[in-house]
Design an enzyme around this catalytic site. Structure first.
Site, PDB file in Angstrom:
ATOM      1  N   GLY A   1       6.491 -13.791 -49.598  1.00 21.97           N
ATOM      2  CA  GLY A   1       6.823 -15.197 -49.467  1.00 21.97           C
ATOM      3  C   GLY A   1       8.022 -15.605 -50.293  1.00 21.97           C
TER       4      GLY A   1
ATOM      5  N   HIS B   1      19.055 -11.510 -12.031  1.00 24.67           N
ATOM      6  CA  HIS B   1      18.435 -10.178 -12.013  1.00 24.67           C
ATOM      7  C   HIS B   1      19.519  -9.129 -12.286  1.00 24.67           C
ATOM      8  CE1 HIS B   1      15.880  -6.844 -10.715  1.00 24.67           C
ATOM      9  NE2 HIS B   1      16.948  -6.396 -10.060  1.00 24.67           N
TER      10      HIS B   1
END
Length: 457
Positions: A266, A440
């Site tokens: 952290g 695509h």
């Protein structure tokens, strides 16, 4: 000696220089004070160098998999001084760009030194007093070093001190199984180190859904990383090989011995030595500066931006803090922190792109839900690249037909997630996204398909 400005910015991280530019453009005299490195965490010890190192680790991974693609590359070796030099160049170039930007900014006074409040909107830097009607705190954060037993007896690394490492540890023990820890764990495994991740909680990246945590653990273990969760009693001690980490897990050896130790448990804000009490600026129990929805502190004329306010620990949240403050003070708008939709990424490979609620959070809200999930093995682009680990998941409100959150854990997930993030910011319904015509072959092209497969829980 004393000088007066229209505005003072403390900290030259992500938000500070950009805000300075807006303020001087508005005709204000501005001072920006930086006590350490221009550019803040992102440039010096965060995004820039870590993603550069991750790119080197990814290149090593692909080289080792060359035969899978019909490419012969021979043996793969790691030149760690060159790896570190590449990261260092990215840091220095980025820092210099920001320093040059500040140096060429008309109306800006750049002061190197440690600023401390000596009164309301009055600070002392290098023995000089400076004051302004508006003060903006952009002081960032640093690695939290927990009070583990034995912490003072061993050498350890943090996210800052591991960056310049020019050798590969024989065995790196990472205490902390979340975002920072896992990125370094996978990176150094690919550089050739033995790696053990020690996590005090029951699973990795506990902020995420269990299926996300489980999949990440699975592919990390496949690469040879040992994961020790439920490490309820972490303690450190010197060892002839380096450091011993007591874990007391329910399964496996009660200790892990490594040559190097990385603490990744952290962050904490850089607010403990600013004299905030003398300015009437309140902080919470963790030291984060208390701010309202417009990022104003409890002291009149003082705002807090970036990691120090506890509203986000990312470069992009710091940048958005700047945008909110600038829009409200200079453009007459009413922007709020609570209006933003949080997205972020975890840069393991494959990466995790996330936005909005997790499925678990959505379930706790009690609203009727629609959920859809597709494995990356059914995403053409992932198959073509030979990178099929992970999945795509979307959670929506069954009544409003609005997306609540999504996770794309897979190749390109950190980029593809923006299609969903943008639709959420536009407050569009799932029908709008479902009928989009994507390109695509891409990962993003499957998003309308996943939307079309949303079903009630």
């Amino acid at each position: 000696m004393s000088r007066t400005f229209d505005a003072i910015i403390v900290g030259a991280g992500q938000a500070g220089p950009a805000l300075a530019l807006r303020l001087v453009a508005a005709g204000k005299t501005v001072a920006i004070v930086e006590r350490h490195l221009v550019g803040g965490t992102c440039v010096n010890t965060g995004c820039k160098p870590t993603k550069t190192l991750i790119a080197s680790a990814y290149a090593a991974r692909i080289a080792r998999r060359g035969a899978d693609y019909g490419v012969g590359v021979g043996s793969v070796s790691i030149d760690m001084p060159t790896v570190a030099s590449r990261a260092r160049k990215v840091i220095l170039d980025s820092r210099k760009d920001t320093e040059d930007w500040l140096a060429g900014m008309p109306g800006l006074t750049f002061i190197r030194g440690h600023a401390r409040f000596v009164g309301p909107r009055r600070l002392e830097v290098n023995g000089e007093t400076i004051e302004a009607a508006q003060v903006f705190l952009n002081v960032g954060g640093r690695a939290r070093v927990p009070d583990f037993p034995g912490i003072d007896e061993v050498d350890y690394l943090t996210n800052s001190t591991i960056i310049p490492l020019e050798s590969v540890p024989a065995h790196l023990v990472v205490v902390g199984g979340s975002y920072i820890g896992l990125e370094f764990a996978q990176m150094y495994r690919r550089f050739g180190a033995e790696v053990t991740v020690v996590e005090q909680g029951p699973r990795l990246v506990q902020r995420e859904d269990e299926d996300v945590s489980g999949e990440i653990r699975s592919f990390l273990e496949e690469e040879g990383i040992e994961v020790r969760t439920n490490a309820c009693c972490v303690a450190l001690a010197r060892h002839p090989e380096g450091v011993s980490v007591r874990v007391d897990c329910t399964d496996g050896s009660p200790q892990v011995v490594g040559t190097h130790l990385l603490l990744a448990v952290g962050r904490r804000p850089n607010t403990d030595d600013l004299g905030l009490d003398k300015a009437g600026v309140a902080v919470d129990e963790a030291g984060y500066i208390t701010v309202d929805d417009g990022l104003a502190t409890t002291a009149e004329g003082v705002w807090a931006l970036g990691d120090c306010n506890g509203k986000g620990a990312f470069t992009h949240t710091a940048w958005n803090d700047y945008e909110i403050v600038a829009a409200n003070l200079l453009d007459g708008e009413d922007r709020k922190v609570s209006d933003r939709i949080l997205g972020y990424a975890l840069y393991v490979d494959p990466p995790l792109g996330r936005v909005g609620m997790t499925e678990a959070q959505a379930r706790k809200s009690g609203r009727p839900l629609l959920v859809s999930k597709r494995p990356m093995s059914r995403v053409g682009r992932a198959v073509e690249k030979g990178e099929t680990r992970g999945f795509m998941k979307i959670v929506a409100d069954a009544d409003t037909k609005k997306i609540l959150g999504a996770a794309i854990l897979g190749t390109g997930g950190d980029e593809a997630i923006h299609g969903i993030l943008d639709m959420m910011n536009a407050d569009a319904s799932i029908g709008v996204l479902q009928w989009a015509m994507p390109i695509h072959p891409t990962v993003s092209e499957l998003i309308p398909t996943v939307v079309g497969e949303l079903k009630p829980l």
